[in-house]
Structures are given as C-alpha cells and as structure tokens.
Design a protein around this motif. Structure first.
Motif, mmCIF file in Angstrom:
data_model
loop_
_atom_site.group_PDB
_atom_site.id
_atom_site.type_symbol
_atom_site.label_atom_id
_atom_site.label_comp_id
_atom_site.label_asym_id
_atom_site.label_seq_id
_atom_site.Cartn_x
_atom_site.Cartn_y
_atom_site.Cartn_z
ATOM 1 N N PHE A 80 0.842 -1.195 0.000
ATOM 2 C CA PHE A 80 0.000 0.000 0.000
ATOM 3 C C PHE A 80 0.875 1.242 0.000
ATOM 4 C CE2 PHE A 80 -2.081 3.442 2.427
ATOM 5 C CZ PHE A 80 -3.127 3.697 1.560
ATOM 6 N N ASP A 81 0.567 2.158 -0.891
ATOM 7 C CA ASP A 81 1.285 3.429 -0.963
ATOM 8 C C ASP A 81 0.270 4.553 -1.175
ATOM 9 O OD1 ASP A 81 4.331 4.570 -1.664
ATOM 10 O OD2 ASP A 81 2.703 5.732 -2.552
ATOM 11 N N ALA A 82 0.333 5.565 -0.322
ATOM 12 C CA ALA A 82 -0.507 6.754 -0.453
ATOM 13 C C ALA A 82 0.414 7.956 -0.567
ATOM 14 C CB ALA A 82 -1.440 6.902 0.739
ATOM 15 N N GLY A 83 0.141 8.816 -1.539
ATOM 16 C CA GLY A 83 1.051 9.932 -1.757
ATOM 17 C C GLY A 83 0.342 11.221 -2.098
ATOM 18 N N VAL A 84 1.067 12.316 -1.946
ATOM 19 C CA VAL A 84 0.608 13.626 -2.378
ATOM 20 C C VAL A 84 1.716 14.275 -3.193
ATOM 21 C CG1 VAL A 84 1.367 14.686 -0.202
ATOM 22 C CG2 VAL A 84 -0.302 15.869 -1.638
ATOM 23 N N ARG A 85 1.325 14.884 -4.287
ATOM 24 C CA ARG A 85 2.264 15.610 -5.140
ATOM 25 C C ARG A 85 1.850 17.076 -5.143
ATOM 26 N NH1 ARG A 85 4.530 14.145 -11.094
ATOM 27 N NH2 ARG A 85 5.314 16.212 -11.659
ATOM 28 N N ILE A 86 2.815 17.955 -4.888
ATOM 29 C CA ILE A 86 2.536 19.387 -4.810
ATOM 30 C C ILE A 86 3.351 20.101 -5.882
ATOM 31 C CG2 ILE A 86 2.533 21.431 -3.324
ATOM 32 C CD1 ILE A 86 2.471 19.533 -0.918
ATOM 33 N N ASN A 87 2.706 20.437 -7.000
ATOM 34 C CA ASN A 87 3.365 21.171 -8.075
ATOM 35 C C ASN A 87 3.378 22.660 -7.751
ATOM 36 O OD1 ASN A 87 3.667 18.797 -9.508
ATOM 37 N ND2 ASN A 87 1.936 19.170 -10.874
ATOM 38 N N GLN A 88 4.514 23.319 -8.029
ATOM 39 C CA GLN A 88 4.667 24.727 -7.701
ATOM 40 C C GLN A 88 5.264 25.501 -8.871
ATOM 41 O OE1 GLN A 88 4.026 26.321 -4.201
ATOM 42 N NE2 GLN A 88 2.613 24.689 -4.801
ATOM 43 N N THR A 89 4.658 26.642 -9.184
ATOM 44 C CA THR A 89 5.162 27.461 -10.283
ATOM 45 C C THR A 89 6.543 28.031 -9.986
ATOM 46 O OG1 THR A 89 3.983 29.387 -9.385
ATOM 47 C CG2 THR A 89 2.845 28.080 -11.066
ATOM 48 N N TRP A 90 6.879 28.241 -8.715
ATOM 49 C CA TRP A 90 8.164 28.857 -8.389
ATOM 50 C C TRP A 90 9.357 27.935 -8.642
ATOM 51 C CZ3 TRP A 90 11.235 26.814 -4.507
ATOM 52 C CH2 TRP A 90 10.633 26.000 -3.559
ATOM 53 N N ILE A 91 9.080 26.635 -8.896
ATOM 54 C CA ILE A 91 10.166 25.745 -9.311
ATOM 55 C C ILE A 91 10.019 25.341 -10.779
ATOM 56 C CG2 ILE A 91 10.658 24.884 -6.997
ATOM 57 C CD1 ILE A 91 9.133 22.331 -7.729
ATOM 58 N N GLY A 92 9.104 26.010 -11.501
ATOM 59 C CA GLY A 92 9.003 25.796 -12.934
ATOM 60 C C GLY A 92 7.723 25.166 -13.438
ATOM 61 N N SER A 93 6.801 24.774 -12.561
ATOM 62 C CA SER A 93 5.564 24.137 -12.998
ATOM 63 C C SER A 93 4.669 25.131 -13.745
ATOM 64 C CB SER A 93 4.809 23.573 -11.794
ATOM 65 O OG SER A 93 3.701 22.795 -12.212
ATOM 66 N N SER A 94 3.948 24.652 -14.761
ATOM 67 C CA SER A 94 3.045 25.525 -15.516
ATOM 68 C C SER A 94 1.950 26.099 -14.625
ATOM 69 C CB SER A 94 2.413 24.753 -16.676
ATOM 70 O OG SER A 94 3.387 24.301 -17.584
ATOM 71 N N LYS A 95 1.451 25.281 -13.697
ATOM 72 C CA LYS A 95 0.407 25.691 -12.761
ATOM 73 C C LYS A 95 0.666 25.052 -11.408
ATOM 74 C CE LYS A 95 -2.718 27.842 -15.490
ATOM 75 N NZ LYS A 95 -3.393 29.133 -15.239
ATOM 76 N N ASN A 96 0.162 25.660 -10.351
ATOM 77 C CA ASN A 96 0.153 25.013 -9.047
ATOM 78 C C ASN A 96 -0.902 23.909 -9.039
ATOM 79 O OD1 ASN A 96 2.114 26.736 -7.978
ATOM 80 N ND2 ASN A 96 0.615 28.169 -7.144
ATOM 81 N N ALA A 97 -0.628 22.828 -8.326
ATOM 82 C CA ALA A 97 -1.603 21.741 -8.216
ATOM 83 C C ALA A 97 -1.257 20.866 -7.028
ATOM 84 C CB ALA A 97 -1.635 20.898 -9.487
ATOM 85 N N VAL A 98 -2.292 20.274 -6.427
ATOM 86 C CA VAL A 98 -2.132 19.274 -5.376
ATOM 87 C C VAL A 98 -2.843 18.011 -5.840
ATOM 88 C CG1 VAL A 98 -2.568 18.651 -2.981
ATOM 89 C CG2 VAL A 98 -1.995 21.023 -3.570
ATOM 90 N N GLN A 99 -2.095 16.925 -5.947
ATOM 91 C CA GLN A 99 -2.609 15.668 -6.497
ATOM 92 C C GLN A 99 -2.392 14.542 -5.489
ATOM 93 O OE1 GLN A 99 -0.500 14.587 -10.054
ATOM 94 N NE2 GLN A 99 -2.038 13.111 -10.728
#
Length: 245
Positions: A80-99
């Motif tokens: 079992f693996d549960a994860g969260v990914r936090i994309n951030q524009t300040w490190i180059g991501s096109s948009k912020n997102a929480v997945q």
C-alpha cells in the motif's frame, strides 16, 4: 522527466518517503486534418495553459506499508502506498496543483502445494485536490508508476483529473517445474471528464490472458506476455518484465 524518492523505515513494514518530480515537455505540435483544435488544445485554452510546452514540477510525499513476500512476484501479503504531489510554479511548474494517489495491492495464495497459484488484486487511483494539471500529465490508463494499468487500451486512452483502475488476476503454474505459468485477468477503469461525467459513474472494462516465463526461481524474476481486449475494438499485446502488479 526526472523523478526521485527516498524512503525511510519508521516502524515494522512502514515507510515514509519524500522526493521531487520534474515532467517537462517542449516543442509540442498539434495535428488535426480538419484544422480544429485537438483535445490538447481545447483543454489548454479552457485552463489558460500554453499550447507548445508544459511542465509539472513538484514535491512528493508518501506513506508506504508493505507485507508482501517478494516485490517481483508476490504470493501473499499487501502493498500500500498513499502519496501527495505538490506542483509549484516557483520551481518551474506551468500551474500550481495538489494531487493525491493511492496504490493498494493484495496477494492471496490459493494452494499450499503450489503457492504460485495466486489471486492478485490491485486498485490504483489519482485525484486532483486543487489547481490545474497540464493535459499530458492528467492521470489515466497506464499512468501508474510502472505504466501497466488498464491492459487492453493504449496509454491515457481514458483520462481525467480523477481516475481509478481496479484489477484482478488469477495466476497458476502450467508446468511442474514452474518455468511457465498462466494468468487470466480483468480490469475496470473510471474517470471524470469536463462534460459532467463523474468518477465512478461510468466504467470501462478490459480483460485478457497471458503467459509468464520464469527467469530466476530465487528472485522470482519473470517475463510477462499478455494479450488484452477492451471496448471500442481496442486490443493488443503487452510485454513487461515481472508481473503487471
């Protein structure tokens, strides 16, 4: 693409992980014989994303619980693996997102004499908590970490901001020396879309059968040969090293 995670054991069978992931695409072109925007272009227009490039750059945090007896070909136990990914524009991501992602696998040996006779169950899901993901990074068919979910369809045939795939596989030896085994499997995918369909509202099935060629009895490494069918005349041959899950 660059992705790296480090896990630390914090208790028996329990691990915490953290890392980074960079998914960068440049020089994207669209082709449509009718001169219309492709689904990629329509999505980007609706979500104010660039048409020629995209980036999903973020941080990864995971919790993992493992009791399965072998990572290559488990006979029993749980993963079992549960994860969260936090994309951030300040490190180059096109948009912020929480997945959010979940990956649950259960292995049940059905025979003491032949422990290789196994019922294997798998559920993988990805859900957008907030923000916007680039079109090519939306979760969907074969977008799990090993790119093996949803046999019977090409990668990302079904996709959405929310996606879930459930699979069952019956594994059984064909020869007494266990060199060749057989499998029968089925899967069920569901996703939302921007026309109003909700996740778990519509399901898309896939099914098939295959062979496993054992390379090493100690590590249980094998070759995975599957032929699968899906809806809308989808079908194909799927080749992998080790079990599909």
């Amino acid at each position: 693409n660059f992705r790296e995670k480090v896990y630390k054991k914090v208790a028996k069978n329990l691990f915490l992980g953290a890392g980074v992931s960079f998914d960068i695409r440049q020089h994207i072109t669209q082709k449509d014989s009718a001169g219309q925007l492709t689904p990629f272009g329509v999505y980007n227009t609706q979500h104010d994303l660039p048409q020629t490039h995209s980036a999903s750059d973020g941080f990864l945090f995971n919790l993992e619980y493992i009791t399965r007896d072998n990572p290559n070909r488990a006979y029993k136990g749980i993963y079992f693996d549960a994860g969260v990914r936090i994309n951030q524009t300040w490190i180059g991501s096109s948009k912020n997102a929480v997945q959010f992602t979940t990956d649950l696998r259960k292995y049940i040996s059905l025979s003491e004499a032949d422990p290789e006779t196994v019922l294997a169950l798998w559920n993988w899901g990805s859900y957008l908590g907030s923000g916007t993901l680039p079109y090519l990074d939306l979760p969907g068919t074969a977008r799990d970490m090993s790119f093996r979910s949803g046999r019977g369809y090409t990668s990302q045939y079904f996709k959405g901001t929310e996606y879930n795939d459930s699979e069952a596989e019956f594994r059984f030896p064909l020869l007494a020396n266990k060199f060749v085994s057989g499998v029968i499997f089925g899967n069920m995918q569901t996703a939302n879309d921007e026309q109003g369909t909700k996740i778990f509202q519509v399901f898309q099935p896939g099914y098939g059968a295959g062979l496993r060629i054992l390379f090493n009895k100690v590590t249980r490494t094998n070759l995975c040969l599957d032929y699968a069918f899906g809806r809308f005349n989808n079908k194909g041959f799927f080749l992998n090293l080790n079990e599909a899950f």
